[in-house]
Design a protein around this motif. Structure first.
Motif, short mmCIF file in Angstrom:
data_model
loop_
_atom_site.label_atom_id
_atom_site.label_comp_id
_atom_site.label_asym_id
_atom_site.label_seq_id
_atom_site.Cartn_x
_atom_site.Cartn_y
_atom_site.Cartn_z
N PHE A 267 1.76 -3.96 3.31
CA PHE A 267 0.70 -3.06 2.85
C PHE A 267 0.34 -2.06 3.94
N ALA A 268 0.33 -2.50 5.20
CA ALA A 268 0.00 -1.60 6.32
C ALA A 268 1.06 -0.51 6.46
N ILE A 269 2.33 -0.89 6.39
CA ILE A 269 3.42 0.10 6.52
C ILE A 269 3.38 1.08 5.34
N THR A 270 3.14 0.55 4.15
CA THR A 270 3.01 1.42 2.98
C THR A 270 1.84 2.39 3.17
N SER A 271 0.74 1.89 3.70
CA SER A 271 -0.43 2.74 3.96
C SER A 271 -0.12 3.82 4.98
N LEU A 272 0.62 3.49 6.02
CA LEU A 272 0.99 4.49 7.03
C LEU A 272 1.88 5.57 6.44
N ILE B 78 -9.65 10.03 -0.87
CA ILE B 78 -8.49 9.19 -0.55
C ILE B 78 -8.93 7.95 0.20
N ASN B 79 -9.84 8.13 1.16
CA ASN B 79 -10.35 6.97 1.90
C ASN B 79 -11.06 5.98 0.99
N PHE B 80 -11.82 6.47 0.03
CA PHE B 80 -12.53 5.57 -0.90
C PHE B 80 -11.54 4.82 -1.80
N ILE B 81 -10.49 5.49 -2.23
CA ILE B 81 -9.46 4.80 -3.01
C ILE B 81 -8.83 3.70 -2.17
N HIS B 82 -8.55 4.01 -0.91
CA HIS B 82 -8.00 3.01 -0.01
C HIS B 82 -8.98 1.84 0.17
N LEU B 83 -10.25 2.15 0.29
CA LEU B 83 -11.27 1.11 0.43
C LEU B 83 -11.30 0.20 -0.79
N ILE B 84 -11.27 0.78 -1.97
CA ILE B 84 -11.30 -0.01 -3.20
C ILE B 84 -10.08 -0.93 -3.28
N ILE B 85 -8.91 -0.41 -2.92
CA ILE B 85 -7.70 -1.22 -2.94
C ILE B 85 -7.75 -2.34 -1.91
N ASN B 86 -8.39 -2.06 -0.78
CA ASN B 86 -8.35 -2.95 0.37
C ASN B 86 -9.70 -3.66 0.63
N ILE B 87 -10.58 -3.69 -0.35
CA ILE B 87 -11.94 -4.20 -0.17
C ILE B 87 -11.98 -5.65 0.30
N LYS B 88 -10.99 -6.44 -0.04
CA LYS B 88 -10.99 -7.86 0.32
C LYS B 88 -11.04 -8.08 1.83
N HIS B 89 -10.61 -7.11 2.60
CA HIS B 89 -10.64 -7.25 4.06
C HIS B 89 -12.02 -6.98 4.66
N TYR B 90 -12.95 -6.48 3.85
CA TYR B 90 -14.27 -6.16 4.36
C TYR B 90 -15.35 -7.13 3.90
N ILE B 91 -15.01 -8.01 2.96
CA ILE B 91 -16.01 -8.99 2.47
C ILE B 91 -15.59 -10.42 2.74
#
Length: 117
Positions: free
Chosen positions: A69-74, A104-117
């Motif tokens: 997921f990190a490489i895809t994000s980069l 774009i950042n908010f879309i990334h946040l929604i996709i990746n929200i599990k890392h913040y809660i």
């Protein structure tokens, strides 16, 4: 507590969008383009240089996400950076670029929200 963390992350994403666009599009891309040959190409030298530099502050993805997921994000960072740079080269306002970057950042946040809660 979780709400406070999400609020801080959202504020951080907004501020990052603002400062990254001013630094990479407003300064770096504009400066490189101003000092390079005026050959009309789909991707300007400034856009390419700013997009490559944009990877470095995003390398933190490798520490908080699964590797794939990190490489895809980069890769997506590079693609979106090239698109935003293209829009800047074709006259789009820095303020519109900041709004697009924030979305774009908010879309990334929604996709990746599990890392913040």
């Amino acid at each position: 507590m979780k709400t406070k963390v999400i609020g801080i992350v959202i504020l951080n994403y907004i501020l990052n969008s603002f400062f990254e666009e001013f630094a990479y599009r407003g300064f770096i891309q504009s400066y490189v383009n101003q000092n390079s040959e005026k050959i009309r190409k789909p991707i300007s030298q400034g856009n390419l240089f700013a997009s490559i530099l944009m990877i470095f502050p995003h390398l933190g993805f490798l520490t908080i996400m699964d590797t794939v997921f990190a490489i895809t994000s980069l890769i997506l960072v590079i693609i979106f950076s090239l698109i935003l740079g293209y829009l800047k080269d074709n006259g789009m306002s820095i303020w519109k670029l900041i709004i697009i970057h924030t979305l774009i950042n908010f879309i990334h946040l929604i996709i990746n929200i599990k890392h913040y809660i």
